[in-house]
Motif scaffolding. Structure first.
Motif, PDB file in Angstrom:
ATOM      1  N   TRP A 218      49.901   1.146  93.782  1.00 52.47           N
ATOM      2  CA  TRP A 218      51.128   1.217  94.584  1.00 52.47           C
ATOM      3  C   TRP A 218      52.362   1.188  93.706  1.00 52.47           C
ATOM      4  O   TRP A 218      53.316   1.936  93.919  1.00 52.47           O
ATOM      5  CB  TRP A 218      51.183   0.084  95.608  1.00 52.47           C
ATOM      6  CG  TRP A 218      50.177   0.272  96.684  1.00 52.47           C
ATOM      7  CD1 TRP A 218      49.123  -0.542  96.958  1.00 52.47           C
ATOM      8  CD2 TRP A 218      50.096   1.364  97.600  1.00 52.47           C
ATOM      9  NE1 TRP A 218      48.384  -0.020  97.986  1.00 52.47           N
ATOM     10  CE2 TRP A 218      48.957   1.141  98.403  1.00 52.47           C
ATOM     11  CE3 TRP A 218      50.847   2.514  97.815  1.00 52.47           C
ATOM     12  CZ2 TRP A 218      48.565   2.017  99.406  1.00 52.47           C
ATOM     13  CZ3 TRP A 218      50.467   3.389  98.811  1.00 52.47           C
ATOM     14  CH2 TRP A 218      49.340   3.136  99.593  1.00 52.47           C
ATOM     15  N   ALA A 219      52.303   0.312  92.693  1.00 53.81           N
ATOM     16  CA  ALA A 219      53.436   0.252  91.769  1.00 53.81           C
ATOM     17  C   ALA A 219      53.613   1.597  91.077  1.00 53.81           C
ATOM     18  O   ALA A 219      54.734   2.075  90.876  1.00 53.81           O
ATOM     19  CB  ALA A 219      53.203  -0.846  90.740  1.00 53.81           C
ATOM     20  N   MET A 220      52.482   2.244  90.730  1.00 55.48           N
ATOM     21  CA  MET A 220      52.562   3.539  90.066  1.00 55.48           C
ATOM     22  C   MET A 220      53.202   4.583  90.973  1.00 55.48           C
ATOM     23  O   MET A 220      54.058   5.358  90.547  1.00 55.48           O
ATOM     24  CB  MET A 220      51.165   4.021  89.661  1.00 55.48           C
ATOM     25  CG  MET A 220      50.646   3.403  88.397  1.00 55.48           C
ATOM     26  SD  MET A 220      48.955   3.901  88.101  1.00 55.48           S
ATOM     27  CE  MET A 220      49.211   5.549  87.484  1.00 55.48           C
ATOM     28  N   LEU A 221      52.766   4.587  92.248  1.00 55.91           N
ATOM     29  CA  LEU A 221      53.311   5.582  93.180  1.00 55.91           C
ATOM     30  C   LEU A 221      54.804   5.369  93.375  1.00 55.91           C
ATOM     31  O   LEU A 221      55.591   6.324  93.361  1.00 55.91           O
ATOM     32  CB  LEU A 221      52.583   5.488  94.524  1.00 55.91           C
ATOM     33  CG  LEU A 221      51.175   6.054  94.533  1.00 55.91           C
ATOM     34  CD1 LEU A 221      50.470   5.670  95.815  1.00 55.91           C
ATOM     35  CD2 LEU A 221      51.222   7.552  94.386  1.00 55.91           C
ATOM     36  N   VAL A 222      55.185   4.111  93.550  1.00 62.97           N
ATOM     37  CA  VAL A 222      56.599   3.822  93.756  1.00 62.97           C
ATOM     38  C   VAL A 222      57.394   4.212  92.516  1.00 62.97           C
ATOM     39  O   VAL A 222      58.462   4.831  92.608  1.00 62.97           O
ATOM     40  CB  VAL A 222      56.787   2.323  94.092  1.00 62.97           C
ATOM     41  CG1 VAL A 222      58.245   1.941  93.998  1.00 62.97           C
ATOM     42  CG2 VAL A 222      56.247   2.033  95.465  1.00 62.97           C
ATOM     43  N   THR A 223      56.851   3.892  91.337  1.00 63.23           N
ATOM     44  CA  THR A 223      57.540   4.263  90.107  1.00 63.23           C
ATOM     45  C   THR A 223      57.666   5.778  89.997  1.00 63.23           C
ATOM     46  O   THR A 223      58.689   6.291  89.548  1.00 63.23           O
ATOM     47  CB  THR A 223      56.777   3.731  88.885  1.00 63.23           C
ATOM     48  OG1 THR A 223      56.481   2.373  89.100  1.00 63.23           O
ATOM     49  CG2 THR A 223      57.599   3.868  87.634  1.00 63.23           C
ATOM     50  N   PHE A 224      56.618   6.471  90.426  1.00 63.95           N
ATOM     51  CA  PHE A 224      56.651   7.937  90.341  1.00 63.95           C
ATOM     52  C   PHE A 224      57.841   8.507  91.107  1.00 63.95           C
ATOM     53  O   PHE A 224      58.652   9.234  90.552  1.00 63.95           O
ATOM     54  CB  PHE A 224      55.338   8.517  90.894  1.00 63.95           C
ATOM     55  CG  PHE A 224      55.294  10.003  90.882  1.00 63.95           C
ATOM     56  CD1 PHE A 224      54.909  10.687  89.743  1.00 63.95           C
ATOM     57  CD2 PHE A 224      55.647  10.741  91.996  1.00 63.95           C
ATOM     58  CE1 PHE A 224      54.878  12.057  89.709  1.00 63.95           C
ATOM     59  CE2 PHE A 224      55.625  12.125  91.981  1.00 63.95           C
ATOM     60  CZ  PHE A 224      55.240  12.773  90.827  1.00 63.95           C
ATOM     61  N   THR A 225      57.963   8.132  92.376  1.00 71.56           N
ATOM     62  CA  THR A 225      59.060   8.729  93.157  1.00 71.56           C
ATOM     63  C   THR A 225      60.412   8.156  92.747  1.00 71.56           C
ATOM     64  O   THR A 225      61.411   8.870  92.769  1.00 71.56           O
ATOM     65  CB  THR A 225      58.840   8.526  94.662  1.00 71.56           C
ATOM     66  OG1 THR A 225      58.370   7.227  94.884  1.00 71.56           O
ATOM     67  CG2 THR A 225      57.860   9.522  95.200  1.00 71.56           C
ATOM     68  N   ALA A 226      60.435   6.880  92.340  1.00 70.57           N
ATOM     69  CA  ALA A 226      61.710   6.301  91.901  1.00 70.57           C
ATOM     70  C   ALA A 226      62.215   7.034  90.662  1.00 70.57           C
ATOM     71  O   ALA A 226      63.400   7.363  90.548  1.00 70.57           O
ATOM     72  CB  ALA A 226      61.540   4.812  91.610  1.00 70.57           C
TER      73      ALA A 226
ATOM     74  N   ILE B  21      53.619  -6.541  97.388  1.00 73.43           N
ATOM     75  CA  ILE B  21      52.582  -6.444  96.364  1.00 73.43           C
ATOM     76  C   ILE B  21      53.019  -7.255  95.154  1.00 73.43           C
ATOM     77  O   ILE B  21      54.209  -7.372  94.867  1.00 73.43           O
ATOM     78  CB  ILE B  21      52.307  -4.980  95.955  1.00 73.43           C
ATOM     79  CG1 ILE B  21      53.616  -4.262  95.618  1.00 73.43           C
ATOM     80  CG2 ILE B  21      51.548  -4.265  97.034  1.00 73.43           C
ATOM     81  CD1 ILE B  21      53.411  -2.896  95.038  1.00 73.43           C
ATOM     82  N   PRO B  22      52.041  -7.833  94.442  1.00 75.88           N
ATOM     83  CA  PRO B  22      52.411  -8.707  93.315  1.00 75.88           C
ATOM     84  C   PRO B  22      53.027  -7.943  92.145  1.00 75.88           C
ATOM     85  O   PRO B  22      53.692  -8.543  91.303  1.00 75.88           O
ATOM     86  CB  PRO B  22      51.079  -9.342  92.914  1.00 75.88           C
ATOM     87  CG  PRO B  22      50.043  -8.423  93.438  1.00 75.88           C
ATOM     88  CD  PRO B  22      50.598  -7.816  94.676  1.00 75.88           C
ATOM     89  N   THR B  23      52.796  -6.622  92.067  1.00 73.31           N
ATOM     90  CA  THR B  23      53.267  -5.874  90.906  1.00 73.31           C
ATOM     91  C   THR B  23      54.628  -5.223  91.133  1.00 73.31           C
ATOM     92  O   THR B  23      55.033  -4.370  90.354  1.00 73.31           O
ATOM     93  CB  THR B  23      52.245  -4.795  90.531  1.00 73.31           C
ATOM     94  OG1 THR B  23      51.922  -4.066  91.704  1.00 73.31           O
ATOM     95  CG2 THR B  23      51.010  -5.368  89.921  1.00 73.31           C
TER      96      THR B  23
END
Lengths: 233, 255, 165
Positions: B141-149, B190-192
């Motif tokens: 999830w952190a990766m996906l959020v980072t991707f679009t951010a 999420i914790p990350t």
């Protein structure tokens, strides 16, 4: 957490349903006008509508009704950014909001999808006011996406990427808050990514490396990756 | 060699030099290549460089004719392709005994080669930052959020750079936009989320100038090296400002 | 499982290197080699740090040296100067978080300037992060440049006879 989520939606719907109807009516009028009589003032009005509805979500939904949830102010700030993207568009005339190409008809389907939200909820056995309505964040994002897809001659990429970001946030809520309606947003926003970016590729073709084909493959691969990881998550 | 020929050669070498420095090649390579090119064209070249200007003196080997130039270094985007191609050009001039006219023509074709496709770079950078998030221990999830951010942040950066906005402002705004988007992951519980927030701005870190500056220092071009590092440091300060705005907005409720 | 960790570390480092490198427009022919170098370097740093317990600074030096050595044969192969290959490959190892934390602690220090204990903490954190980020960066540059110093002549003639111009 899930109870708080649905309670906030219920209280929001109960208090604001006349407003929501007004928003839907305004959206319908604007969309029809843009489709049949695209004038300069209609485009400006449509962008203004986007700004107002983003601010509505930010202030009325998140700050007033959903303030019981954790970090609702973060999401309010995010929707203010969405409003900023539209204000920027309004000021600099970044997008044209006029029709072109084939994806227009896909856009029409997406435009109708927000109206399906209440029906999906009702078919799942919920009753008003505890149902998803078309003026909830994800449905609004879906409407914006539909507008971008329909009137796609030159689109507002800022708004689009915000919507894509929102769809990723929304997807993670499906399991968290039991709101499968949001899958509609992901299903439409990821193909839209391929459509929008390959279109923007075509408009500047030939002047860059690597070849357009390679970039298209990359974009499609990213879309598949996104969809795959969303399913896995 | 006549006075005019030397002046012409000096003009070309000055241009070559300023393009290479402007495209972010480290100093010792620029100096070496320019000297090699000068040698191939039959002149001696002496160079002094600083951050924004360079000075070179071209002298004929036989006669005592000198020609001195002070050139402004144009600010091109960093281009490794120019680095590779223009270096190869200096060797080609050296080995194939090219004339000034030939070298100049070759130079013009090389610098007008197509650049990177902005859409390609946008997607590559977003993927890269998502992988970076993973390297720092983020989950899917952190990766996906980072991707679009990252995508929105980098798109902002591309757009503002195209509008010729001052690059410090560009860095502040894009760092702010990217981190604000990443901060929405806090609401997922999420914790990350913290990792996503911290990595979302790392695509802006000016790694190439930082490493270039240190290479310059190890090569003995200490002044240029330090000025490159200071320049990069200013950009890092801008990133921190952008991120701090987000943290002040978001974290007030967290801390 | 350990093998999988190492491979995924290398894989993500490769993607990061290609992505961050693409901002600086390397020649397309260099991309595969940048990926290989970055994967090798980052995975070896990961191994050194997790399995041998070596600190981040020394591990970065070794990893950068590996990348620098690798860029000699690869550079010769695709007619690119070594820096074109090893700078993008080093990018995933640039201590971005430490550099950012340095400046962030500085900003927080200003915020807490009136409180002696908290201000001290942030100042200490700033020096800690600044020392780590500068040392790692320095070691990255030195490690990758050592092969250049060792093979002066060969290292500076990578692009000689290039068939790409």
């Amino acid at each position: 957490m899930k109870e708080i989520f649905w309670n906030t939606i219920a209280s929001y719907n109960a208090a604001t349903w006349p407003w929501q109807l007004a928003f839907i009516a305004a959206a319908a009028v604007l969309t029809l006008l843009l489709w049949f009589r695209p004038r300069r003032w209609v485009r400006i009005a449509a962008k203004l509508y986007m700004v107002i509805i983003s601010l509505w979500i930010a202030f009325v939904y998140y700050l007033k009704f959903a303030s019981a949830r954790e970090h609702s102010e973060v999401l309010a700030i995010f929707w203010c950014m969405m409003a900023l993207a539209w204000i920027y568009d309004l000021v600099t005339n970044f997008s044209s909001f006029s029709r072109s190409g084939k994806a227009s008809y896909w856009g029409l389907i997406v435009l109708v999808l927000p109206l399906a939200y209440p029906f999906i909820s009702i078919s799942r056995g919920f009753v008003f006011p505890g149902i998803t309505m078309p003026v909830l964040p994800s449905a609004v994002a879906l409407y914006m996406l539909g507008m971008l897809m329909t009137f796609n001659e030159k689109i507002n990429f800022f708004a689009y990427i915000f919507i894509l970001h929102w769809s990723i946030i929304a997807i993670s809520k499906i399991t968290l808050f039991d709101i499968p309606e949001d899958i509609l947003l992901a299903v439409s926003s990821i193909p839209a990514m391929v459509i929008f970016f390959t279109r923007s590729l075509k408009s500047m073709s030939g002047k860059f490396k690597p070849s357009d084909k390679t970039v298209t493959v990359l974009i499609s691969a990213v879309a598949v990756l996104l969809a795959g990881s969303l399913l896995a998550g | 060699m006549t006075r005019e020929q030397i002046a012409e050669t000096a003009d070309f070498i000055a241009r070559y030099l300023s393009y290479m420095l402007g495209a972010g090649v480290h100093t010792s390579r620029v100096v070496r290549n320019s000297k090699r090119l000068g040698n191939a064209l039959g002149v001696d070249v002496a160079i002094h460089t600083s951050q924004k200007t360079a000075m070179l003196t071209v002298s004929d080997k036989d006669s005592n004719v000198l020609n001195t130039r002070v050139v402004d270094i144009p600010s091109f985007p960093i281009s490794f392709e120019w680095n590779a191609d223009l270096s190869a050009l200096s060797w080609a001039a050296h080995d194939r005994k090219m004339t000034l006219e030939e070298v100049r023509r070759e130079f013009d074709t090389l610098v007008s080669k197509p650049g990177m496709n902005p859409v390609f770079v946008l997607f590559m950078v977003s993927l890269a930052n998502a992988s970076f998030c993973r390297l720092f221990g983020g989950d899917i999830w952190a990766m996906l959020v980072t991707f679009t951010a990252t995508m929105i942040g980098f798109f902002t950066r591309q757009h503002l750079t195209k509008k010729k906005v001052n690059h410090y402002i560009v860095f502040i705004v894009s760092a702010f936009v990217a981190s604000i988007c990443a901060s929405t992951s806090l609401s997922l519980g999420i914790p990350t989320a913290e990792i996503a927030l911290a990595t979302s701005v790392l695509y802006l870190v000016p790694g190439v100038p930082l490493i270039n500056g240190l290479i310059d220092i190890t090569d003995g071009h200490i002044q240029t090296g330090i000025s490159r590092i200071v320049n990069a440091f200013m950009l890092i300060v801008c990133i921190a400002i952008g991120l701090s705005i987000t943290l002040i907005l978001v974290k007030n409720s967290l801390l | 499982m350990i093998i999988l960790d190492i491979i995924s570390d290398g894989l993500f480092a490769a993607v990061a290197a290609m992505g961050f490198g693409s901002i600086s427009g390397p020649p397309l022919r260099a991309f595969p080699y940048i990926a290989i170098l970055a994967a090798a370097g980052h995975a070896s740093r990961y191994c050194l740090m997790t399995f041998l317990g070596i600190d981040i600074v020394s591990a970065s030096l070794v990893a950068a040296f590996i990348i620098g050595c690798g860029s000699v044969p690869f550079g010769k192969k695709v007619f690119c100067p070594m820096t074109v290959l090893y700078i993008p490959a080093l990018l995933p190892m640039v201590p971005g978080t430490y550099a950012y934390k340095t400046v962030f602690s500085l900003i927080m220090f200003f915020q807490e300037i009136s409180s002696p204990t908290k201000g001290n903490e942030y100042l200490q954190e700033m020096i800690f992060n600044g020392a780590v980020s500068f040392s790692v960066l320095f070691m990255l540059a030195v490690g990758a440049t050592v092969p250049v110093f060792l093979l002066r002549e060969r290292a500076n003639s990578m692009t000689r006879g290039s068939k790409f111009i």
